[in-house]
Structure formats: C-alpha cells, structure tokens
Motif scaffolding. Structure first.
Motif, short mmCIF file in Angstrom:
data_model
loop_
_atom_site.label_atom_id
_atom_site.label_comp_id
_atom_site.label_asym_id
_atom_site.label_seq_id
_atom_site.Cartn_x
_atom_site.Cartn_y
_atom_site.Cartn_z
N LEU A 138 0.83 -1.20 0.00
CA LEU A 138 0.00 0.00 0.00
C LEU A 138 0.87 1.26 0.00
CD1 LEU A 138 -2.76 -1.05 2.56
CD2 LEU A 138 -2.91 -1.05 0.07
N VAL A 173 -0.07 4.30 6.42
CA VAL A 173 -0.87 4.52 5.22
C VAL A 173 -2.18 5.19 5.63
CG1 VAL A 173 -1.95 3.46 3.20
CG2 VAL A 173 0.08 2.41 4.21
N LEU A 175 -5.96 5.55 4.54
CA LEU A 175 -6.91 4.81 3.72
C LEU A 175 -8.24 5.53 3.65
CD1 LEU A 175 -6.31 1.17 5.06
CD2 LEU A 175 -5.43 2.15 2.94
N ASP A 178 -10.88 1.19 1.65
CA ASP A 178 -9.75 0.29 1.44
C ASP A 178 -8.74 0.86 0.45
OD1 ASP A 178 -10.76 -1.68 3.16
OD2 ASP A 178 -12.01 -2.53 1.58
N GLU A 179 -8.96 2.09 -0.01
CA GLU A 179 -8.08 2.69 -1.02
C GLU A 179 -6.96 3.49 -0.35
OE1 GLU A 179 -8.16 6.05 -4.60
OE2 GLU A 179 -9.97 5.61 -3.45
N PRO A 180 -5.69 3.17 -0.66
CA PRO A 180 -4.59 3.96 -0.10
C PRO A 180 -4.49 5.31 -0.79
CG PRO A 180 -3.73 2.30 -1.60
CD PRO A 180 -5.21 2.05 -1.51
#
Length: 266
Positions: A138, A173, A175, A178-180
């Motif tokens: 990620l 990270v 988020l 679930d998207e980095p």
C-alpha cells in the motif's frame, strides 16, 4: 532555535555520525568523508565531507573510482553549507547530475506532536501502520501514484528493514475505505536526537484536505513517545510551506548529485 548550533548538531549526529540504514548496509569513514554503502537495491552515497579547494577534486575522483569498482550508482548529498563553496560545480564537472534542491527543516517533536489533537482527518480517512508485506504494498502504491516514480527499490528496503530492524522504522498509510490515498515513513537512528520523516505523499485527487499534515502529526507523536527530540525533513518545494506552517524551521538546503556508473562503465 539557534540555527548554527542546531545545524552543527545535525551534521554531527546524522552526517558525520551516520549509521547504516538497513540490513547489509555499512558506513565507511575516512578523515574527511563519510559514505553509506549498500547493495544494488539500497542507497549508496556520500553523506558528509570536510573538504577544501585543495582536496575536493581528489575526494570526488576517489568516490567515483570506489563506487565504479562496485558497479553501483551513487549520490553525493551536497548541503548548502558544505565546503568548498564551489563543491556543487565541481561535482557537475565530474559527471554528477543534480536533482531538485530540497530544504533541510527541523522541529521539536513534542511541539509537532501537540498538533495531533488539532489535526482532523477528512471523513472516512484512517491512518494505519504498515508492518508487513501487505502494508508495504500500500505504501509503495501511494509512492508511485504521488511521485510518479518506480517503487521497487522502496519496497525492497522497507521489507528488509521491517524484517531485520522493525524498531527503527515507522511506516503508515492513510486509507479512504480500502483505497490507499496517502503514505509516509519515519526512520529512527538509535543514539541520536533526530527522527527523519521521509516519503510523505498524497495521491493527487486527495491533496489539500489535511492528509499530509495528519501524517506528519502522527509520526511526530510516535517520535516523541520513543524519546526523540527533533524531527528532520528534506522538504521538496510542495511540502515546505505546509511544514513551515506547522512550525518546522529551515536550516540549510540539500541537493542530491547523482552519478550513474552504468553510463560510463564499459
């Protein structure tokens, strides 16, 4: 902050007293130069020098010969206060290519950590640690999207360091679901007073919403909790204004001068 005293402390702790940045790397010292030597996936280069007009060209030629013998590209990390004053032009004349200038900035970790309570993430954003291969993927995904550069070397270095020396690296990270959308890391050098903030980036569609600022504050809190007094950043032009507003102060400039051995070895 007394800038001259702080700069001298930084040079002593982080440059002249540099430590290897990962497993398999080593520091080599001569009376007037310190270099970091790693494998082909790691960072190779000169981190500190104490030169003058009579010794600079000889030292530069010596490093070219050394790293050429290893078959590795390397970087001479030139600071604005390094001597001789024409060191940059001497490096260029010897075949090095300068990358964009950055600003060396420093702040008190505890002061920046205090911003945690003031820093609000956008709705739906959370910051999570990257402690294994999935998290590293990620981080690398954000790196490639935010900076437009290949993350293969970063992946190798992060995985190696997390496996061999996890207490010296903090990777996180941001988020959106679930998207980095943001990522950053902090490198810790035991025995020094500085924690280095590196790789802070946000993907383009999420910039300007406070994610970068929150990542700085998150790492500052971790540094303060671990007993590090200062945060250090090599700030690019885009991040310098944000860091200044947070309380970071510029100490010097730093320019990576890169020597590509593969272009000259026959």
């Amino acid at each position: 902050m007394d800038h001259s005293s702080m700069l001298a402390l930084y040079d002593r702790d982080m440059r002249e007293g540099a430590r290897p940045d990962g497993p398999g790397a080593r520091i080599e010292r001569t009376p007037n130069l310190v270099r970091h030597v790693a494998d082909a996936h790691g960072w190779n280069g000169v981190v500190w020098s104490d030169l003058d007009e009579s010794s600079a060209d000889r030292a530069i030629a010596g490093q070219i010969a050394y790293f050429t013998g290893l078959g590795r590209d390397f970087e001479w990390k030139q600071y604005g206060h390094d001597l001789p004053l024409d060191l940059a032009s001497r490096l260029t004349a010897a075949g090095f290519t300068p990358e964009p200038e950055e600003t060396l900035m420093v702040a008190e970790a505890a002061e920046i950590a205090g911003l945690v309570v003031e820093t609000q993430l956008p709705a739906g954003i959370r910051i999570v640690p990257a402690t294994g291969p999935a998290g590293v993927d990620l981080v690398v995904d954000v790196h490639e999207k935010a900076f437009g550069t290949d993350g293969t070397r970063l992946r190798h270095r992060l995985l190696a360091r997390l496996a061999a020396d996890p207490d010296t690296i903090v990777a996180v990270v941001a988020l959106a679901g679930d998207e980095p959308v943001g990522a950053a890391r902090m490198e810790l050098v035991p025995g020094t007073r500085f924690a280095g903030l590196w790789g802070g980036g946000t993907v383009e569609d999420w910039r300007g919403r406070g994610i970068y600022r929150a990542l700085v504050a998150h790492r500052a809190r971790a540094a303060a909790a671990l007993g590090y007094r200062y945060l250090q950043v090599d700030a690019v032009a885009r991040s310098r204004p944000i860091l200044e507003r947070l309380g970071f102060q510029p100490l010097s400039t730093t320019t990576p001068y890169v020597y590509e051995v593969r272009q000259v070895v026959r």
